[in-house]
Design a protein around this motif. Structure first.
Motif, PDB file in Angstrom:
ATOM      1  N   ASP A  57       0.843  -1.196   0.000  1.00 43.68           N
ATOM      2  CA  ASP A  57       0.000   0.000   0.000  1.00 43.68           C
ATOM      3  C   ASP A  57       0.880   1.249   0.000  1.00 43.68           C
ATOM      4  O   ASP A  57       0.405   2.357   0.159  1.00 43.68           O
ATOM      5  N   ASP A  58       2.185   1.039  -0.201  1.00 46.60           N
ATOM      6  CA  ASP A  58       3.162   2.123  -0.314  1.00 46.60           C
ATOM      7  C   ASP A  58       3.775   2.059  -1.707  1.00 46.60           C
ATOM      8  O   ASP A  58       4.391   1.041  -2.074  1.00 46.60           O
ATOM      9  N   PHE A  59       3.629   3.135  -2.480  1.00 46.78           N
ATOM     10  CA  PHE A  59       4.083   3.110  -3.874  1.00 46.78           C
ATOM     11  C   PHE A  59       5.592   2.973  -3.995  1.00 46.78           C
ATOM     12  O   PHE A  59       6.101   2.285  -4.882  1.00 46.78           O
ATOM     13  N   GLY A  60       6.329   3.622  -3.120  1.00 45.60           N
ATOM     14  CA  GLY A  60       7.783   3.535  -3.163  1.00 45.60           C
ATOM     15  C   GLY A  60       8.270   2.106  -2.993  1.00 45.60           C
ATOM     16  O   GLY A  60       9.178   1.654  -3.708  1.00 45.60           O
ATOM     17  N   ARG A  61       7.688   1.374  -2.066  1.00 40.69           N
ATOM     18  CA  ARG A  61       8.072  -0.023  -1.851  1.00 40.69           C
ATOM     19  C   ARG A  61       7.647  -0.887  -3.036  1.00 40.69           C
ATOM     20  O   ARG A  61       8.361  -1.815  -3.430  1.00 40.69           O
ATOM     21  N   PHE A  62       6.490  -0.583  -3.612  1.00 40.32           N
ATOM     22  CA  PHE A  62       6.040  -1.300  -4.810  1.00 40.32           C
ATOM     23  C   PHE A  62       7.047  -1.119  -5.941  1.00 40.32           C
ATOM     24  O   PHE A  62       7.414  -2.071  -6.635  1.00 40.32           O
ATOM     25  N   MET A  63       7.542   0.107  -6.128  1.00 38.91           N
ATOM     26  CA  MET A  63       8.487   0.400  -7.203  1.00 38.91           C
ATOM     27  C   MET A  63       9.861  -0.184  -6.941  1.00 38.91           C
ATOM     28  O   MET A  63      10.683  -0.300  -7.862  1.00 38.91           O
ATOM     29  N   SER A  64      10.150  -0.566  -5.718  1.00 40.33           N
ATOM     30  CA  SER A  64      11.463  -1.155  -5.409  1.00 40.33           C
ATOM     31  C   SER A  64      11.573  -2.596  -5.899  1.00 40.33           C
ATOM     32  O   SER A  64      12.662  -3.164  -5.916  1.00 40.33           O
ATOM     33  N   GLN A  65      10.452  -3.178  -6.305  1.00 42.12           N
ATOM     34  CA  GLN A  65      10.449  -4.552  -6.796  1.00 42.12           C
ATOM     35  C   GLN A  65      10.884  -4.605  -8.258  1.00 42.12           C
ATOM     36  O   GLN A  65      10.593  -3.697  -9.041  1.00 42.12           O
ATOM     37  N   ASP A  66      11.605  -5.664  -8.618  1.00 41.42           N
ATOM     38  CA  ASP A  66      12.006  -5.848 -10.009  1.00 41.42           C
ATOM     39  C   ASP A  66      10.763  -6.155 -10.841  1.00 41.42           C
ATOM     40  O   ASP A  66      10.031  -7.106 -10.558  1.00 41.42           O
ATOM     41  N   CYS A  67      10.526  -5.334 -11.860  1.00 43.58           N
ATOM     42  CA  CYS A  67       9.312  -5.466 -12.660  1.00 43.58           C
ATOM     43  C   CYS A  67       9.583  -4.969 -14.075  1.00 43.58           C
ATOM     44  O   CYS A  67      10.307  -3.990 -14.269  1.00 43.58           O
ATOM     45  N   ASP A  68       9.020  -5.640 -15.060  1.00 47.57           N
ATOM     46  CA  ASP A  68       9.188  -5.239 -16.463  1.00 47.57           C
ATOM     47  C   ASP A  68       7.991  -4.445 -16.975  1.00 47.57           C
ATOM     48  O   ASP A  68       8.145  -3.491 -17.732  1.00 47.57           O
ATOM     49  N   VAL A  69       6.807  -4.868 -16.567  1.00 47.23           N
ATOM     50  CA  VAL A  69       5.562  -4.253 -17.039  1.00 47.23           C
ATOM     51  C   VAL A  69       4.677  -3.924 -15.840  1.00 47.23           C
ATOM     52  O   VAL A  69       4.446  -4.772 -14.984  1.00 47.23           O
ATOM     53  N   VAL A  70       4.186  -2.692 -15.787  1.00 55.06           N
ATOM     54  CA  VAL A  70       3.254  -2.292 -14.740  1.00 55.06           C
ATOM     55  C   VAL A  70       1.907  -1.975 -15.391  1.00 55.06           C
ATOM     56  O   VAL A  70       1.844  -1.266 -16.396  1.00 55.06           O
ATOM     57  N   VAL A  71       0.848  -2.504 -14.819  1.00 54.27           N
ATOM     58  CA  VAL A  71      -0.507  -2.241 -15.305  1.00 54.27           C
ATOM     59  C   VAL A  71      -1.187  -1.252 -14.356  1.00 54.27           C
ATOM     60  O   VAL A  71      -1.263  -1.507 -13.158  1.00 54.27           O
ATOM     61  N   GLU A  72      -1.664  -0.128 -14.899  1.00 54.19           N
ATOM     62  CA  GLU A  72      -2.465   0.811 -14.104  1.00 54.19           C
ATOM     63  C   GLU A  72      -3.928   0.422 -14.302  1.00 54.19           C
ATOM     64  O   GLU A  72      -4.460   0.523 -15.413  1.00 54.19           O
ATOM     65  N   ALA A  73      -4.568  -0.034 -13.244  1.00 54.20           N
ATOM     66  CA  ALA A  73      -5.966  -0.457 -13.317  1.00 54.20           C
ATOM     67  C   ALA A  73      -6.732   0.137 -12.139  1.00 54.20           C
ATOM     68  O   ALA A  73      -7.566  -0.530 -11.529  1.00 54.20           O
ATOM     69  N   ALA A  74      -6.440   1.389 -11.816  1.00 53.43           N
ATOM     70  CA  ALA A  74      -7.005   1.999 -10.607  1.00 53.43           C
ATOM     71  C   ALA A  74      -7.983   3.122 -10.911  1.00 53.43           C
ATOM     72  O   ALA A  74      -9.178   3.023 -10.642  1.00 53.43           O
ATOM     73  N   SER A  75      -7.493   4.231 -11.462  1.00 49.62           N
ATOM     74  CA  SER A  75      -8.328   5.412 -11.683  1.00 49.62           C
ATOM     75  C   SER A  75      -7.531   6.430 -12.482  1.00 49.62           C
ATOM     76  O   SER A  75      -6.311   6.325 -12.613  1.00 49.62           O
ATOM     77  N   GLN A  76      -8.230   7.438 -12.999  1.00 49.33           N
ATOM     78  CA  GLN A  76      -7.529   8.505 -13.699  1.00 49.33           C
ATOM     79  C   GLN A  76      -6.560   9.223 -12.755  1.00 49.33           C
ATOM     80  O   GLN A  76      -5.461   9.610 -13.156  1.00 49.33           O
ATOM     81  N   GLU A  77      -6.964   9.400 -11.525  1.00 42.88           N
ATOM     82  CA  GLU A  77      -6.092  10.044 -10.535  1.00 42.88           C
ATOM     83  C   GLU A  77      -4.802   9.247 -10.357  1.00 42.88           C
ATOM     84  O   GLU A  77      -3.703   9.812 -10.305  1.00 42.88           O
ATOM     85  N   ALA A  78      -4.937   7.921 -10.289  1.00 38.45           N
ATOM     86  CA  ALA A  78      -3.759   7.060 -10.140  1.00 38.45           C
ATOM     87  C   ALA A  78      -2.873   7.142 -11.378  1.00 38.45           C
ATOM     88  O   ALA A  78      -1.642   7.176 -11.273  1.00 38.45           O
TER      89      ALA A  78
END
Length: 270
Positions: A57-78
Motif C-alpha cells: 500500500d506504499d508506492f515507493g516499496r512497490f516500485m522497489s520490486q524488479d518489474c518489467d511491465v506495470v498495469v495501471e488499473a485503478a483510476s484517472q487520478e492514479a
C-alpha cells in the motif's frame, strides 16, 4: 524469460488481470507485485493467488520490486500520479484509465519517457480502422448508452440537476467534446479517450451519453466520416461482474493487450 508484471489497483479490472496472469492465461508472464492505496486490498487479492505476489500500500516499496511491465488499473487520478514515475524507471506501462491522457502535459511527458505505453482498445471496436484513416477524418462521434445505475457517482451529477432515479425512458444526459466527457464521467467513457487518441483528438471527438433504464448492456456506437467514406461500429457489452460501470469487454481487452506485451509470435492488427 518471463515478463515480470506488477499491478496498480486491485479492483475489478486489476483482480481479473491478476487472475489471468496467475492462471497462465497470459503466458510468458509472472505476477510479482500488487499495489493499492486502500490498506489490505492488495493483501486480500494476493492471498487468493497461487503465485503469492508481494502486496503493497506504499508506492515507493512497490516500485522497489524488479518489474518489467506495470498495469495501471485503478483510476484517472492514479494514472496521473503514478504513470510518469513508472515510465521514468524504465518500465513499460499498460494504462487502463485512458481518460487521464486528455491532459496534454501528462501525455507529452509520457511520450518522452524511457518506458513504452500500451493502451488497450477497451470496450469498443474499430480502433485499427480509425487509426488507418485518421488523416482523412472529418468527424467522430461516440454515443454511449447505459442503464442509469451504471452512471451513478459520476462527477457530472455534482453540478447537474438531472436525477438518475427519475429517468423512466431513454434520455440524453450529456453532449460535448471527449476532453470534457472523460472528466465528468471518468469511470464510464475511457473508450472516448482511446477513440480520441486513435483519431482526431480530444477536442474534436464528440461524445453523447444516454441513460436508458431499459438497457441491460453497455452500448457504444461510433460514427466516423471523412473523405474515405463512413464507418459505423456498435458494440453491446455485458457489464463486468461486480462493477456495472465497466464493460466485460474492457477486462478482456486488457488481458489481450497484456498478452501481446508479454508473449512473442504472431500479432494481428496494430
Amino acid at each position: 524469460m518471463a515478463k515480470r508484471v506488477g499491478i496498480i489497483g486491485c479492483g475489478t479490472i486489476g483482480s481479473q488481470l491478476a487472475l489471468a496472469v496467475d492462471s497462465g492465461q497470459v503466458k510468458n508472464a509472472t505476477l510479482v507485485s500488487l499495489f493499492d492505496v486502500v490498506k489490505g486490498s492488495a493483501q486480500s487479492l494476493s492471498s487468493k493467488l497461487k503465485s503469492a505476489p508481494k502486496p503493497f500500500d506504499d508506492f515507493g516499496r512497490f516500485m522497489s520490486q524488479d518489474c518489467d511491465v506495470v498495469v495501471e488499473a485503478a483510476s484517472q487520478e492514479a494514472a496521473r500520479k503514478f504513470a510518469k514515475p513508472v515510465l521514468d524507471a524504465g518500465r513499460d506501462l499498460l494504462v487502463m484509465s485512458v481518460g487521464a491522457l486528455a491532459d496534454r502535459e501528462l501525455l507529452a511527458s509520457l511520450q518522452s519517457s524511457k518506458g513504452r505505453v500500451y493502451i488497450p482498445t477497451g470496450a469498443i471496436a474499430g480502433i485499427d480502422a480509425i487509426r488507418a484513416v485518421k488523416h482523412l477524418l472529418d468527424s467522430v462521434t461516440l454515443t454511449t448508452t447505459k442503464a442509469p445505475k451504471a452512471l451513478a457517482g459520476a462527477p457530472f451529477f455534482e453540478t447537474s440537476s438531472i436525477r438518475l432515479d427519475e429517468i423512466k425512458k431513454s434520455t440524453v444526459i450529456y453532449e460535448g467534446p471527449a476532453a470534457d466527457a472523460v472528466k465528468k464521467f471518468p469511470a464510464n467513457v475511457n473508450v472516448a479517450a482511446v477513440l480520441s487518441l486513435a483519431g482526431i483528438g480530444f477536442d474534436r471527438t464528440k461524445v453523447r451519453i444516454v441513460a436508458d433504464p431499459a438497457y441491460t448492456t453497455n452500448q457504444h456506437e461510433i460514427t466516423a466520416t471523412g473523405s474515405f467514406g463512413k464507418f459505423q461500429f456498435t458494440v453491446n457489452n455485458v457489464p463486468s461482474p461486480g462493477n456495472p460501470k465497466t464493460s466485460y469487454l474492457a477486462v478482456l481487452s486488457a488481458i489481450e493487450c497484456l498478452r501481446s506485451v508479454c508473449e512473442s509470435g504472431m500479432r494481428i492488427g496494430s
